[in-house]
Design a protein around this motif. Structure first.
Motif, PDB file in Angstrom:
ATOM      1  N   UNK A  99       0.841  -1.201   0.000  1.00 22.34           N
ATOM      2  CA  UNK A  99       0.000   0.000   0.000  1.00 22.34           C
ATOM      3  C   UNK A  99       0.874   1.247   0.000  1.00 22.34           C
ATOM      4  N   UNK A 100       1.880   1.279   0.867  1.00 18.00           N
ATOM      5  CA  UNK A 100       2.773   2.438   0.956  1.00 18.00           C
ATOM      6  C   UNK A 100       3.542   2.651  -0.354  1.00 18.00           C
ATOM      7  N   UNK A 101       4.013   1.563  -0.959  1.00 22.69           N
ATOM      8  CA  UNK A 101       4.779   1.660  -2.205  1.00 22.69           C
ATOM      9  C   UNK A 101       3.915   2.205  -3.337  1.00 22.69           C
ATOM     10  N   UNK A 102       2.721   1.649  -3.502  1.00 24.41           N
ATOM     11  CA  UNK A 102       1.829   2.083  -4.574  1.00 24.41           C
ATOM     12  C   UNK A 102       1.369   3.525  -4.331  1.00 24.41           C
ATOM     13  N   UNK A 103       0.997   3.832  -3.085  1.00 25.20           N
ATOM     14  CA  UNK A 103       0.561   5.184  -2.737  1.00 25.20           C
ATOM     15  C   UNK A 103       1.654   6.190  -3.062  1.00 25.20           C
ATOM     16  N   UNK A 104       2.858   5.909  -2.611  1.00 26.80           N
ATOM     17  CA  UNK A 104       3.986   6.813  -2.827  1.00 26.80           C
ATOM     18  C   UNK A 104       4.259   7.001  -4.324  1.00 26.80           C
ATOM     19  N   UNK A 105       4.237   5.911  -5.055  1.00 32.95           N
ATOM     20  CA  UNK A 105       4.535   5.985  -6.484  1.00 32.95           C
ATOM     21  C   UNK A 105       3.466   6.718  -7.271  1.00 32.95           C
ATOM     22  N   UNK A 108       2.941  10.631  -6.500  1.00 34.36           N
ATOM     23  CA  UNK A 108       4.049  11.549  -6.797  1.00 34.36           C
ATOM     24  C   UNK A 108       3.606  12.579  -7.837  1.00 34.36           C
ATOM     25  N   UNK A 109       3.741  13.838  -7.490  1.00 35.99           N
ATOM     26  CA  UNK A 109       3.354  14.910  -8.392  1.00 35.99           C
ATOM     27  C   UNK A 109       1.867  15.216  -8.375  1.00 35.99           C
ATOM     28  N   UNK A 110       1.123  14.487  -7.549  1.00 34.88           N
ATOM     29  CA  UNK A 110      -0.321  14.684  -7.455  1.00 34.88           C
ATOM     30  C   UNK A 110      -0.707  15.380  -6.160  1.00 34.88           C
TER      31      UNK A 110
END
Length: 146
Positions: A99-105, A108-110
């Protein structure tokens, strides 16, 4: 990733829409929760009486593993439904780490709307709009997935 499902925001007519979808797709609702059911939970205590019977969360299974989900946005709580915010992609990751990896990726820029955090319904949840204007929700169900 366990699942990816559409999540729709309606302007007070979620129940009507989902009864229609149910008449087309068949089946039974997997989950129905009204704002009155969670009025004592954080962030829900200010819901006006006229909105208490509206839908906070509803889910209708479609096919073998799909789920159509929705909520009523509450203009009384400053959440107007407008074209562009009326649908999200809901992801169910396999772990907090995923969840953290997908959220962070993806964020980004949003614009982060709700940072990843533990929620009263037992999930690790976050919401954001990506840099292309797409709204996403991640919900890792800690009760089911530990």
């Amino acid at each position: 990733m366990q699942h990816m499902n559409p999540y729709i925001n309606f302007n007070g007519n979620t129940e009507e829409a989902f009864n229609f979808y149910k008449s087309v797709f068949g089946g039974e609702f997997a989950f129905v929760q009204r704002f009155k059911d969670v009025k004592d939970q954080p962030g829900c205590s200010n819901v006006p009486e006229q909105d208490m019977n509206k839908i906070m969360h509803i889910a209708l299974p479609i096919g073998k593993s799909g789920m159509l989900m929705a909520t009523d946005v509450l203009t009384s709580m400053g959440q107007p439904e407008v074209s562009g915010n009326n649908i999200s992609i809901a992801l169910s990751p396999d772990s907090k780490a995923e969840a953290d990896k997908v959220f962070s990726g993806l964020s980004a820029g949003g614009q982060v709307i709700v940072p990843m955090s533990d929620m009263f319904w037992g999930a690790y949840f976050g919401m954001f709009i990506d840099k292309f204007g797409i709204q996403w929700m991640l919900n890792f169900d800690q009760k089911v997935n530990g």
